[in-house]
Design a protein around this motif. Structure first.
Motif, PDB file in Angstrom:
ATOM      1  N   SER A  82       4.207  -0.480  -1.955  1.00  0.00           N
ATOM      2  CA  SER A  82       2.931  -1.175  -2.185  1.00  0.00           C
ATOM      3  C   SER A  82       3.124  -2.677  -2.370  1.00  0.00           C
ATOM      4  O   SER A  82       2.297  -3.474  -1.929  1.00  0.00           O
ATOM      5  N   ARG A  83       4.210  -3.085  -2.988  1.00  0.00           N
ATOM      6  CA  ARG A  83       4.462  -4.510  -3.203  1.00  0.00           C
ATOM      7  C   ARG A  83       5.034  -5.164  -1.948  1.00  0.00           C
ATOM      8  O   ARG A  83       4.581  -6.210  -1.513  1.00  0.00           O
ATOM      9  N   ASP A  84       6.043  -4.536  -1.355  1.00  0.00           N
ATOM     10  CA  ASP A  84       6.757  -5.152  -0.235  1.00  0.00           C
ATOM     11  C   ASP A  84       5.922  -5.236   1.034  1.00  0.00           C
ATOM     12  O   ASP A  84       6.191  -6.061   1.902  1.00  0.00           O
ATOM     13  N   MET A  85       4.907  -4.398   1.152  1.00  0.00           N
ATOM     14  CA  MET A  85       4.067  -4.416   2.347  1.00  0.00           C
ATOM     15  C   MET A  85       2.719  -5.076   2.099  1.00  0.00           C
ATOM     16  O   MET A  85       1.883  -5.126   3.000  1.00  0.00           O
ATOM     17  N   SER A  86       2.504  -5.591   0.900  1.00  0.00           N
ATOM     18  CA  SER A  86       1.182  -6.108   0.552  1.00  0.00           C
ATOM     19  C   SER A  86       0.766  -7.338   1.359  1.00  0.00           C
ATOM     20  O   SER A  86      -0.425  -7.586   1.530  1.00  0.00           O
ATOM     21  N   ASP A  87       1.737  -8.100   1.885  1.00  0.00           N
ATOM     22  CA  ASP A  87       1.341  -9.285   2.670  1.00  0.00           C
ATOM     23  C   ASP A  87       1.144  -8.979   4.154  1.00  0.00           C
ATOM     24  O   ASP A  87       0.756  -9.841   4.925  1.00  0.00           O
ATOM     25  N   GLY A  88       1.418  -7.760   4.576  1.00  0.00           N
ATOM     26  CA  GLY A  88       1.166  -7.344   5.960  1.00  0.00           C
ATOM     27  C   GLY A  88       2.264  -7.685   6.942  1.00  0.00           C
ATOM     28  O   GLY A  88       2.258  -7.189   8.072  1.00  0.00           O
ATOM     29  N   VAL A  89       3.227  -8.501   6.549  1.00  0.00           N
ATOM     30  CA  VAL A  89       4.258  -8.950   7.487  1.00  0.00           C
ATOM     31  C   VAL A  89       5.127  -7.782   7.964  1.00  0.00           C
ATOM     32  O   VAL A  89       5.378  -7.642   9.167  1.00  0.00           O
ATOM     33  N   LEU A  90       5.566  -6.933   7.053  1.00  0.00           N
ATOM     34  CA  LEU A  90       6.425  -5.812   7.464  1.00  0.00           C
ATOM     35  C   LEU A  90       5.655  -4.789   8.295  1.00  0.00           C
ATOM     36  O   LEU A  90       6.207  -4.192   9.221  1.00  0.00           O
ATOM     37  N   VAL A  91       4.381  -4.618   7.996  1.00  0.00           N
ATOM     38  CA  VAL A  91       3.554  -3.723   8.820  1.00  0.00           C
ATOM     39  C   VAL A  91       3.418  -4.311  10.220  1.00  0.00           C
ATOM     40  O   VAL A  91       3.524  -3.591  11.220  1.00  0.00           O
ATOM     41  N   ALA A  92       3.229  -5.619  10.313  1.00  0.00           N
ATOM     42  CA  ALA A  92       3.163  -6.277  11.623  1.00  0.00           C
ATOM     43  C   ALA A  92       4.474  -6.079  12.378  1.00  0.00           C
ATOM     44  O   ALA A  92       4.462  -5.831  13.595  1.00  0.00           O
ATOM     45  N   GLU A  93       5.601  -6.169  11.674  1.00  0.00           N
ATOM     46  CA  GLU A  93       6.902  -5.955  12.317  1.00  0.00           C
ATOM     47  C   GLU A  93       7.031  -4.525  12.842  1.00  0.00           C
ATOM     48  O   GLU A  93       7.532  -4.307  13.951  1.00  0.00           O
ATOM     49  N   ILE A  94       6.581  -3.552  12.068  1.00  0.00           N
ATOM     50  CA  ILE A  94       6.642  -2.148  12.505  1.00  0.00           C
ATOM     51  C   ILE A  94       5.794  -1.950  13.758  1.00  0.00           C
ATOM     52  O   ILE A  94       6.247  -1.381  14.748  1.00  0.00           O
ATOM     53  N   VAL A  95       4.553  -2.425  13.703  1.00  0.00           N
ATOM     54  CA  VAL A  95       3.660  -2.259  14.856  1.00  0.00           C
ATOM     55  C   VAL A  95       4.214  -3.012  16.063  1.00  0.00           C
ATOM     56  O   VAL A  95       4.137  -2.521  17.193  1.00  0.00           O
ATOM     57  N   HIS A  96       4.820  -4.166  15.836  1.00  0.00           N
ATOM     58  CA  HIS A  96       5.430  -4.927  16.935  1.00  0.00           C
ATOM     59  C   HIS A  96       6.557  -4.131  17.592  1.00  0.00           C
ATOM     60  O   HIS A  96       6.696  -4.146  18.823  1.00  0.00           O
ATOM     61  N   GLN A  97       7.353  -3.429  16.796  1.00  0.00           N
ATOM     62  CA  GLN A  97       8.432  -2.627  17.360  1.00  0.00           C
ATOM     63  C   GLN A  97       7.893  -1.433  18.142  1.00  0.00           C
ATOM     64  O   GLN A  97       8.488  -1.008  19.131  1.00  0.00           O
ATOM     65  N   LEU A  98       6.746  -0.919  17.734  1.00  0.00           N
ATOM     66  CA  LEU A  98       6.139   0.225  18.425  1.00  0.00           C
ATOM     67  C   LEU A  98       5.326  -0.202  19.649  1.00  0.00           C
ATOM     68  O   LEU A  98       5.352   0.462  20.677  1.00  0.00           O
ATOM     69  N   PHE A  99       4.586  -1.288  19.498  1.00  0.00           N
ATOM     70  CA  PHE A  99       3.692  -1.782  20.543  1.00  0.00           C
ATOM     71  C   PHE A  99       3.892  -3.294  20.678  1.00  0.00           C
ATOM     72  O   PHE A  99       3.058  -4.084  20.201  1.00  0.00           O
ATOM     73  N   PRO A 100       4.970  -3.731  21.313  1.00  0.00           N
ATOM     74  CA  PRO A 100       5.312  -5.162  21.352  1.00  0.00           C
ATOM     75  C   PRO A 100       4.203  -6.067  21.874  1.00  0.00           C
ATOM     76  O   PRO A 100       4.072  -7.196  21.414  1.00  0.00           O
ATOM     77  N   ARG A 101       3.404  -5.585  22.784  1.00  0.00           N
ATOM     78  CA  ARG A 101       2.360  -6.434  23.370  1.00  0.00           C
ATOM     79  C   ARG A 101       1.160  -6.644  22.435  1.00  0.00           C
ATOM     80  O   ARG A 101       0.359  -7.552  22.654  1.00  0.00           O
ATOM     81  N   LEU A 102       1.037  -5.804  21.419  1.00  0.00           N
ATOM     82  CA  LEU A 102      -0.119  -5.896  20.528  1.00  0.00           C
ATOM     83  C   LEU A 102       0.039  -6.935  19.418  1.00  0.00           C
ATOM     84  O   LEU A 102      -0.953  -7.417  18.882  1.00  0.00           O
ATOM     85  N   VAL A 103       1.278  -7.242  19.046  1.00  0.00           N
ATOM     86  CA  VAL A 103       1.495  -8.078  17.861  1.00  0.00           C
ATOM     87  C   VAL A 103       2.292  -9.328  18.198  1.00  0.00           C
ATOM     88  O   VAL A 103       3.388  -9.242  18.743  1.00  0.00           O
ATOM     89  N   ASP A 104       1.734 -10.469  17.865  1.00  0.00           N
ATOM     90  CA  ASP A 104       2.450 -11.739  17.924  1.00  0.00           C
ATOM     91  C   ASP A 104       2.890 -12.040  16.498  1.00  0.00           C
ATOM     92  O   ASP A 104       2.072 -12.426  15.653  1.00  0.00           O
ATOM     93  N   LEU A 105       4.176 -11.873  16.226  1.00  0.00           N
ATOM     94  CA  LEU A 105       4.667 -12.003  14.852  1.00  0.00           C
ATOM     95  C   LEU A 105       4.446 -13.386  14.256  1.00  0.00           C
ATOM     96  O   LEU A 105       4.354 -13.524  13.034  1.00  0.00           O
ATOM     97  N   HIS A 106       4.320 -14.406  15.104  1.00  0.00           N
ATOM     98  CA  HIS A 106       4.099 -15.752  14.560  1.00  0.00           C
ATOM     99  C   HIS A 106       2.742 -15.887  13.861  1.00  0.00           C
ATOM    100  O   HIS A 106       2.507 -16.848  13.136  1.00  0.00           O
ATOM    101  N   ASN A 107       1.848 -14.921  14.060  1.00  0.00           N
ATOM    102  CA  ASN A 107       0.539 -14.953  13.400  1.00  0.00           C
ATOM    103  C   ASN A 107       0.599 -14.540  11.931  1.00  0.00           C
ATOM    104  O   ASN A 107      -0.401 -14.654  11.228  1.00  0.00           O
ATOM    105  N   TYR A 108       1.753 -14.031  11.482  1.00  0.00           N
ATOM    106  CA  TYR A 108       1.850 -13.463  10.139  1.00  0.00           C
ATOM    107  C   TYR A 108       2.931 -14.185   9.347  1.00  0.00           C
ATOM    108  O   TYR A 108       4.085 -14.229   9.758  1.00  0.00           O
TER     109      TYR A 108
END
Length: 122
Positions: A34-60
Motif C-alpha cells: 500500500s505504501r510502495d505503490m501509492s504514487d503509481g510509479v511501480l504500477v505504471a512499470e508493471i503495466v509497461h512491462q505487460l503492455f509496453p505501448r500503453l505506458v510512457d514511463l516518463h509521465n510518472y
C-alpha cells in the motif's frame, strides 16, 4: 471495511497478487504494497512491462505528496486503464494515493485478471 470504495480481497487473492507483483523487475523493492505503490510509479512499470505501448514511463514521477500521487493515478486512469476497460473512481484513486491498505491490491488483481483474459484469447 465498512464504507470502503473498493472490495476487500480474500487472503488467497492477496497472496496471488503479491506473488504476481514480485515476478516483475521494478525500480524499487516492494516492502509494503500500500505504501510502495501509492504514487503509481511501480504500477505504471508493471503495466509497461505487460503492455509496453500503453505506458510512457516518463509521465510518472515519484513523489510523497498527495498531489503528485493523485496526478500519477489520474494519468494512469485516463491514459492507460481506460484502454484496459478498468476505470477507477476518484474515491478509489484517493484511497490508493493515501496508502489505504488493500486499495491498490484490488487494482493489481484487476490488471492480473485482464492479463490472464488477454492470454486466453486466440
Amino acid at each position: 471495511m465498512p464504507n470502503s470504495p473498493y472490495p476487500v480481497l480474500s487472503p488467497e487473492e492477496r497472496d496471488t497478487v503479491l506473488q504476481w507483483v514480485h515476478k516483475f523487475k521494478l525500480s524499487s523493492p516492494i516492502k509494503k504494497l500500500s505504501r510502495d505503490m501509492s504514487d503509481g510509479v511501480l504500477v505504471a512499470e508493471i503495466v509497461h512491462q505487460l503492455f509496453p505501448r500503453l505506458v510512457d514511463l516518463h509521465n510518472y514521477t515519484r513523489g510523497f505528496s498527495i498531489a503528485r500521487k493523485l496526478d500519477n493515478w489520474e494519468t494512469l486512469n485516463r491514459k492507460v486503464f481506460k484502454k484496459l476497460e478498468l476505470g477507477l473512481t476518484p474515491e478509489v484513486i484517493h484511497a490508493i494515493a493515501s496508502g489505504q491498505p488493500g486499495a491498490v491490491d484490488v487494482v493489481l488483481l484487476e490488471i492480473l485478471m485482464r492479463v490472464d483474459t488477454a492470454a486466453e484469447r486466440p
